[in-house]
Scaffold this motif. Structure first.
Motif, PDB file in Angstrom:
ATOM      1  N   ASN A 215       8.710   1.266  -2.440  1.00  0.00           N
ATOM      2  CA  ASN A 215       7.762   0.195  -2.087  1.00  0.00           C
ATOM      3  C   ASN A 215       8.468  -1.163  -2.066  1.00  0.00           C
ATOM      4  O   ASN A 215       8.247  -1.973  -1.170  1.00  0.00           O
ATOM      5  CB  ASN A 215       6.609   0.148  -3.092  1.00  0.00           C
TER       6      ASN A 215
ATOM      7  N   ASP B  25      10.941  -7.240  -7.558  1.00  0.00           N
ATOM      8  CA  ASP B  25      11.640  -7.419  -6.267  1.00  0.00           C
ATOM      9  C   ASP B  25      11.536  -8.873  -5.801  1.00  0.00           C
ATOM     10  O   ASP B  25      10.828  -9.669  -6.417  1.00  0.00           O
ATOM     11  CB  ASP B  25      11.068  -6.456  -5.204  1.00  0.00           C
TER      12      ASP B  25
ATOM     13  N   PHE C  51      -5.398   3.199  -0.553  1.00  0.00           N
ATOM     14  CA  PHE C  51      -5.270   1.778  -0.218  1.00  0.00           C
ATOM     15  C   PHE C  51      -3.829   1.535   0.243  1.00  0.00           C
ATOM     16  O   PHE C  51      -2.869   1.811  -0.474  1.00  0.00           O
ATOM     17  CB  PHE C  51      -5.596   0.870  -1.420  1.00  0.00           C
ATOM     18  N   THR C  52      -3.762   1.053   1.449  1.00  0.00           N
ATOM     19  CA  THR C  52      -2.422   0.773   2.001  1.00  0.00           C
ATOM     20  C   THR C  52      -2.484  -0.401   2.973  1.00  0.00           C
ATOM     21  O   THR C  52      -3.517  -0.628   3.605  1.00  0.00           O
ATOM     22  CB  THR C  52      -1.843   2.024   2.690  1.00  0.00           C
ATOM     23  N   THR C  53      -1.393  -1.132   3.032  1.00  0.00           N
ATOM     24  CA  THR C  53      -1.341  -2.230   4.011  1.00  0.00           C
ATOM     25  C   THR C  53      -0.306  -1.896   5.092  1.00  0.00           C
ATOM     26  O   THR C  53       0.003  -2.707   5.948  1.00  0.00           O
ATOM     27  CB  THR C  53      -0.948  -3.555   3.326  1.00  0.00           C
ATOM     28  N   LYS C  54       0.218  -0.645   4.944  1.00  0.00           N
ATOM     29  CA  LYS C  54       1.264  -0.254   5.898  1.00  0.00           C
ATOM     30  C   LYS C  54       0.666   0.591   7.010  1.00  0.00           C
ATOM     31  O   LYS C  54      -0.296   1.329   6.773  1.00  0.00           O
ATOM     32  CB  LYS C  54       2.337   0.562   5.165  1.00  0.00           C
TER      33      LYS C  54
ATOM     34  N   GLY D 226       1.432   4.084   6.141  1.00  0.00           N
ATOM     35  CA  GLY D 226       1.287   4.389   4.697  1.00  0.00           C
ATOM     36  C   GLY D 226       0.149   5.375   4.427  1.00  0.00           C
ATOM     37  O   GLY D 226      -0.823   5.448   5.181  1.00  0.00           O
ATOM     38  N   LEU D 227       0.323   6.119   3.300  1.00  0.00           N
ATOM     39  CA  LEU D 227      -0.742   7.046   2.886  1.00  0.00           C
ATOM     40  C   LEU D 227      -1.696   6.390   1.873  1.00  0.00           C
ATOM     41  O   LEU D 227      -2.835   6.782   1.732  1.00  0.00           O
ATOM     42  CB  LEU D 227      -0.128   8.279   2.218  1.00  0.00           C
ATOM     43  N   GLY D 228      -1.129   5.442   1.157  1.00  0.00           N
ATOM     44  CA  GLY D 228      -1.940   4.767   0.121  1.00  0.00           C
ATOM     45  C   GLY D 228      -2.167   5.633  -1.093  1.00  0.00           C
ATOM     46  O   GLY D 228      -3.140   5.429  -1.846  1.00  0.00           O
TER      47      GLY D 228
ATOM     48  N   LEU E  99       0.795   4.690  -5.427  1.00  0.00           N
ATOM     49  CA  LEU E  99       0.476   3.969  -6.670  1.00  0.00           C
ATOM     50  C   LEU E  99      -0.642   4.657  -7.460  1.00  0.00           C
ATOM     51  O   LEU E  99      -0.588   4.732  -8.686  1.00  0.00           O
ATOM     52  CB  LEU E  99       0.097   2.520  -6.358  1.00  0.00           C
TER      53      LEU E  99
END
Ligand code: ADP
Length: 622
Positions: free
Chosen positions: A514, A544, A562-565, A568-570, A573
């Motif tokens: 991430n 980071d 939940f993902t912002t990509k 992404g799978l979300g 996390l």
């Protein structure tokens, strides 16, 4: 068990036997029997006592009567001897003599306390009397009809009871002949007033009665009974009485007495007109001298009253007993009902508990199944997430593998050339490099294999430092491809936690991936990994220099999917957090002051023996 409680139990058992409908009948029967016996006993006892006391009263009254009558018995005899009497009788026409004798008789009468004292000549005519001066004087009156005169004229002592012909008062007459030269020349009479005998003997519940040989009452403490007979008189008897003029021609009636006078003692019921009938215990004693009967009448009211009181008391006692028994019974019934309800409630409760227990068992089974299914799903998810990470890693890993492969190929080609040229040293050098490269490739593939294999979920005590180093190895190609530097700060002392190493590796790889992805467009590309231990916890921080997390996203970062990509799978996390939670640890995120993101993991330290680790401190690994 105490005596009282034993008695109570016995009583309860008896009560149980006698059912509530029979209880009043039983109590009533016992009450009747007890009352009958008690009343009979009391009657007999009181009757006996009353008889004894009445007998004493009768004896007293009889002796009183006797003493009263005897007082005057010998006085006429004494008087008859006095020369005054003889002189007066011998000289009936001597007025002075008569006057002297009158006064003498009056004085004597007063001294002896008699009613009248008088002197009769042989014809029965009164020649001198104590009452000579009074209007109702006997002087000149003839008493020849009186039996006492007749008896005296026969030379005997005479006595007689009769109503006074002049006074109409009851009198007892004593007579004695006055003799001169062997001849009866007159009679001396002393009359006593009988009413003095009754005086002071009158009582409410006690009456005395003296009857003549015909049963006619002439002395009585009850005036209403006087001159009446105990039974009906025959005409012959009535005529004889009238002839004697004893009762001055009074009409003698029968007393309103019911009962047997022959019995002694006897019970007599007296019903006087205008009065309520009364019951008497009657005792009789013969007064033999005069042929009379002396009787005492004692009211039996006291016996009746005591029996009534006894019955009232017994009634109260039995009512109370009945009440107590009813109360005990009611209480017992209430207790029985309570016990029954308790038993019912207990059974109901037990039934409910059984139902609930079986429902719970079913629920537990279901839950266990669900948990199993969830665990399997979680495992699958973890695996999926892992494979997703592997997918992300694959490009850089294939690059990482292709590079050595290309190098191996050129080393091998060169080695062939060197072999043809017989430059053995160089061939050896190349071969050594090839060996070195294949070892490196084998290491990468071993790590990938280890990472890809399914976790068995078994937690054990592990050191964190090796896990962090293995993770670094896994992301190393990605770091290199993205030109990111990674600073790892590992303490020298071993830090141990209870965890599943592969899952922990997966989480760390996920965090590092991430971070790498977040820093794609960053100018400064650096990751700082720090391991520390304090307050019983091991903490791993991954910081980071990316853009950090948007404020609006921070709350839902750990929510599944939940993902912002874009691709992404979300899941990374959310799965990581679940795994850390199952290890009793925590995973959280925040932004750093330099606008980067910081992900922290804390896990409880275990107290296993510490083994020193040989690691370079604050090593920069790239
Ligand atoms: P995915 O990586 O598939 O999106 P994750 O659960 O791993 O799923 O991450 C969820 C989201 O958290 C990401 O889409 C990203 O928006 C945010 N995120 C994760 N790590 C970082 C990071 N280091 N910096 C900024 N945002 C991050």
């Amino acid at each position: 068990m105490t005596v009282t409680s034993k008695l109570k139990t016995k009583l309860n058992m008896r009560l149980n036997k006698v059912n509530s409908r029979r209880l009043p009948i039983v109590i009533f029967t016992v009450y009747c029997l007890v009352s009958l016996l008690a009343a009979t006993w009391l009657w007999q006892f009181s009757y006996q006592r009353l008889t004894t006391s009445s007998q004493q009263q009768l004896e007293l009254f009889s002796s009183h009567l006797d003493s009263q009558l005897e007082r005057f018995a010998y006085l006429p005899q004494l008087l008859s001897r006095q020369s005054l009497m003889i002189d007066a009788l011998l000289n009936p026409n001597n007025s002075a003599q008569r006057d002297i004798i009158n006064r003498h008789l009056n004085a004597t009468n007063q001294i002896i306390g008699a009613s009248d004292t008088y002197l009769l000549n042989i014809n029965g005519t009164t020649i001198a009397a104590s009452n000579w001066s009074l209007e109702a004087s006997f002087v000149g009156l003839n008493f020849a009809f009186r039996p006492y005169f007749q008896q005296a004229m026969k030379g005997k002592q005479g006595d007689y009871f009769a109503l006074g012909s002049t006074s109409g008062r009851r009198g007892y007459y004593y007579s004695y002949p006055v003799q001169y030269a062997g001849e009866v020349i007159g009679v001396v009479v002393v009359k006593m007033d009988i009413s003095s005998i009754e005086k002071d003997w009158s009582e409410k519940s006690l009456h005395f009665l003296v009857t003549d040989p015909h049963g006619i009452a002439f002395i009585s403490t009850q005036p209403a009974w006087l001159f009446q007979s105990l039974g009906e008189l025959s005409t012959a008897v009535k005529n004889a009485i009238n002839q004697e003029r004893r009762y001055l021609g009074k009409n003698i009636e029968a007393l309103p007495f019911e009962g047997e006078f022959e019995q002694n003692p006897s019970l007599i019921r007296v019903s006087m007109s205008g009065e309520r009938p009364k019951n008497y215990l009657v005792l009789t004693k013969e007064y033999a001298k005069a042929g009379w009967n002396v009787r005492v009448f004692v009211s039996t009211n006291s016996i009746t009253y005591s029996i009534v009181i006894l019955l009232v008391l017994l009634t109260l006692l039995f009512s109370l007993l009945y009440l107590v028994l009813v109360l005990i019974r009611q209480r017992q019934n209430r207790n029985d009902e309570k016990q029954r309800l308790q038993v019912n409630a207990k059974q109901e409760l037990e039934f409910q508990v059984m139902q609930r227990t079986s429902a719970l068992h079913a629920e537990i089974d279901e839950r266990q199944k669900a948990e199993l299914a969830l665990k399997n799903t979680q495992k699958e998810l973890i695996q999926a997430a892992k494979l997703a990470v592997l997918g992300q890693l694959s490009a850089s890993i294939s690059h990482e593998l292709n590079n050595p492969l290309a190098a191996i190929r050129s080393y091998a080609d060169n080695a062939l050339v060197f072999l043809e040229r017989e430059k053995i040293d160089k061939v050896t050098g190349n071969l050594q490099r090839i060996t070195h490269l294949t070892e490196r490739m084998a290491r990468i593939s071993a790590q990938l294999k280890a990472f890809a294999r399914k976790s068995d979920g078994v937690m054990s005590i592990i050191a964190l430092q090796p896990v962090l180093l293995a993770t670094f190895e896994l992301v190393k190609p990605q770091l290199k491809a993205s030109q990111i530097t990674l600073d790892m700060h590992l303490p020298r002392n071993i830090i141990q936690v209870k965890a599943e190493p592969i899952q922990l590796e997966q989480i760390l790889v996920n965090l590092l991936s991430n971070a790498i992805q977040a820093m794609q467009d960053s100018e400064v590309k650096n990751i700082n990994v720090t391991l520390s231990a304090s307050a019983g916890k091991a903490v791993v921080e991954v910081i980071d220099t990316g853009p950090g997390i948007a404020e609006s996203d921070i709350g839902q970062l750990f929510e599944p999917f939940f993902t912002t990509k874009e691709t992404g799978l979300g899941l990374g996390l959310s799965i990581s957090q679940q795994i850390i939670n199952s290890m009793q640890g925590k995973l959280w995120a925040q932004n750093t002051a330099d606008a980067g993101a910081m992900f922290s993991i804390s896990l409880p330290l275990t107290s296993a023996p510490e083994i020193p680790l040989i690691l370079p401190q604050n090593q920069e690994l790239t």
